[in-house]
Design a protein around this motif. Structure first.
Motif, mmCIF file in Angstrom:
data_model
loop_
_atom_site.group_PDB
_atom_site.id
_atom_site.type_symbol
_atom_site.label_atom_id
_atom_site.label_comp_id
_atom_site.label_asym_id
_atom_site.label_seq_id
_atom_site.Cartn_x
_atom_site.Cartn_y
_atom_site.Cartn_z
ATOM 1 N N PHE A 176 -24.846 -133.048 -44.824
ATOM 2 C CA PHE A 176 -24.525 -134.115 -43.871
ATOM 3 C C PHE A 176 -23.748 -135.227 -44.574
ATOM 4 O O PHE A 176 -22.745 -135.737 -44.055
ATOM 5 C CB PHE A 176 -25.818 -134.682 -43.272
ATOM 6 C CG PHE A 176 -25.604 -135.849 -42.357
ATOM 7 C CD1 PHE A 176 -25.189 -135.669 -41.045
ATOM 8 C CD2 PHE A 176 -25.822 -137.150 -42.804
ATOM 9 C CE1 PHE A 176 -24.988 -136.748 -40.200
ATOM 10 C CE2 PHE A 176 -25.622 -138.237 -41.965
ATOM 11 C CZ PHE A 176 -25.209 -138.032 -40.656
ATOM 12 N N LEU A 177 -24.205 -135.593 -45.769
ATOM 13 C CA LEU A 177 -23.557 -136.664 -46.527
ATOM 14 C C LEU A 177 -22.116 -136.302 -46.873
ATOM 15 O O LEU A 177 -21.205 -137.131 -46.748
ATOM 16 C CB LEU A 177 -24.357 -136.945 -47.796
ATOM 17 C CG LEU A 177 -23.868 -138.070 -48.707
ATOM 18 C CD1 LEU A 177 -23.913 -139.406 -47.974
ATOM 19 C CD2 LEU A 177 -24.719 -138.142 -49.962
ATOM 20 N N ARG A 178 -21.889 -135.064 -47.281
ATOM 21 C CA ARG A 178 -20.531 -134.634 -47.641
ATOM 22 C C ARG A 178 -19.621 -134.616 -46.419
ATOM 23 O O ARG A 178 -18.426 -134.912 -46.527
ATOM 24 C CB ARG A 178 -20.590 -133.261 -48.317
ATOM 25 C CG ARG A 178 -21.100 -133.365 -49.759
ATOM 26 C CD ARG A 178 -21.544 -132.053 -50.339
ATOM 27 N NE ARG A 178 -22.059 -132.237 -51.695
ATOM 28 C CZ ARG A 178 -22.888 -131.404 -52.295
ATOM 29 N NH1 ARG A 178 -23.302 -130.310 -51.657
ATOM 30 N NH2 ARG A 178 -23.327 -131.638 -53.519
ATOM 31 N N ASP A 179 -20.195 -134.280 -45.269
ATOM 32 C CA ASP A 179 -19.404 -134.338 -44.030
ATOM 33 C C ASP A 179 -18.955 -135.775 -43.754
ATOM 34 O O ASP A 179 -17.812 -136.012 -43.349
ATOM 35 C CB ASP A 179 -20.227 -133.822 -42.847
ATOM 36 C CG ASP A 179 -20.436 -132.318 -42.898
ATOM 37 O OD1 ASP A 179 -19.704 -131.639 -43.655
ATOM 38 O OD2 ASP A 179 -21.335 -131.815 -42.195
ATOM 39 N N GLN A 180 -19.855 -136.730 -43.994
ATOM 40 C CA GLN A 180 -19.513 -138.139 -43.744
ATOM 41 C C GLN A 180 -18.460 -138.628 -44.749
ATOM 42 O O GLN A 180 -17.579 -139.421 -44.415
ATOM 43 C CB GLN A 180 -20.765 -139.038 -43.834
ATOM 44 C CG GLN A 180 -21.937 -138.592 -42.981
ATOM 45 C CD GLN A 180 -21.531 -138.018 -41.645
ATOM 46 O OE1 GLN A 180 -20.864 -138.685 -40.846
ATOM 47 N NE2 GLN A 180 -21.921 -136.774 -41.395
ATOM 48 N N GLN A 181 -18.545 -138.129 -45.984
ATOM 49 C CA GLN A 181 -17.537 -138.481 -46.981
ATOM 50 C C GLN A 181 -16.166 -137.942 -46.566
ATOM 51 O O GLN A 181 -15.154 -138.635 -46.712
ATOM 52 C CB GLN A 181 -17.932 -137.914 -48.351
ATOM 53 C CG GLN A 181 -19.096 -138.641 -49.001
ATOM 54 C CD GLN A 181 -19.478 -138.004 -50.319
ATOM 55 O OE1 GLN A 181 -19.850 -136.836 -50.376
ATOM 56 N NE2 GLN A 181 -19.398 -138.746 -51.389
ATOM 57 N N THR A 182 -16.155 -136.708 -46.060
ATOM 58 C CA THR A 182 -14.891 -136.116 -45.617
ATOM 59 C C THR A 182 -14.292 -136.916 -44.470
ATOM 60 O O THR A 182 -13.089 -137.207 -44.457
ATOM 61 C CB THR A 182 -15.109 -134.654 -45.188
ATOM 62 O OG1 THR A 182 -15.624 -133.908 -46.300
ATOM 63 C CG2 THR A 182 -13.810 -134.029 -44.707
ATOM 64 N N ILE A 183 -15.135 -137.274 -43.493
ATOM 65 C CA ILE A 183 -14.662 -138.064 -42.350
ATOM 66 C C ILE A 183 -14.106 -139.403 -42.826
ATOM 67 O O ILE A 183 -13.053 -139.862 -42.369
ATOM 68 C CB ILE A 183 -15.805 -138.288 -41.339
ATOM 69 C CG1 ILE A 183 -16.186 -136.961 -40.678
ATOM 70 C CG2 ILE A 183 -15.400 -139.299 -40.266
ATOM 71 C CD1 ILE A 183 -17.447 -137.030 -39.847
#
Length: 208
Positions: A176-183
């Motif tokens: 989830f955290l990596r998805d937020q970093q990508t966004i």
């Protein structure tokens, strides 16, 4: 009546089909994808430089003014440290379970268990363990308690189950955290590109 029921069923199906917007996961806030950069900056009351600084801060935690949960890189490092601890802890628990099982098996057969144990660094001695009903487990903080083999087996299995469950949650948190970093990175690029486009448009107007 039938029409009302059909309408109600359609509404329920539509509600079920509509994806839920996740705003946070275990204290980690979700990053919002910016469709319209100009509207985003205006509503946030930021100019381009301030907007980029805020997004960089959220991604890397470079500035101390952002809430800790918003500093995604810092949170990622903490979660990775917890993951490493659990990944090291699980094999240790499994090894302890194997030892307890071996002790119980040897006792059932009426055989002694021969084991090497460390007296000090690099110095070992041999011990013969006969007909034992208990083991001592380290609980942390320099605390050791004696348990019967059955109690130790139950406690270790519970600890192993909890550790594996915690690891699964951590893996999901990291994803989830990596998805937020990508966004956030995509949003940074969009804001930067929008600013470049605006500058070029203004320059073209001046030249004409």
């Amino acid at each position: 009546m039938a029409a009302a029921a059909a309408s109600s069923s359609s509404s329920a199906a539509a509600a079920a089909a509509t994806p839920q917007v996740v705003t946070e996961r275990r204290g980690i806030p979700a990053a919002s994808f910016v469709e319209d950069v100009e509207t985003y900056l205006r509503q946030a009351g930021l100019d381009v430089n301030s907007g980029l600084a805020f997004l960089q801060e959220s991604w890397q935690g470079l500035l101390s003014s952002a809430p800790p949960a918003r500093q995604y890189k810092i949170v990622e490092m903490k979660l990775l440290a917890q993951q490493r601890d659990l990944q090291a802890k699980i094999p240790d628990i499994e090894k302890c379970l194997d030892i307890v099982a071996t002790l119980q098996a040897k006792k059932a057969l009426g055989e002694a268990l021969t084991a090497d144990f460390e007296l000090s660094e690099g110095i070992y001695s041999c011990a013969k363990i006969e007909d034992t009903d208990s083991v001592c487990l380290w609980l942390g903080a320099n605390v050791m308690l004696e348990y019967s083999c059955d109690e130790a087996n139950a406690l270790l299995k519970k600890n192993l189950e909890n550790a594996k469950a915690s690891l699964e949650v951590l893996v999901a948190d990291l994803q989830f955290l990596r998805d937020q970093q990508t966004i956030t990175q995509v949003t940074i690029a969009r804001v930067f590109n929008w600013d470049v486009h605006q500058r070029r448009s203004k320059q073209a107007i001046k030249e004409t």
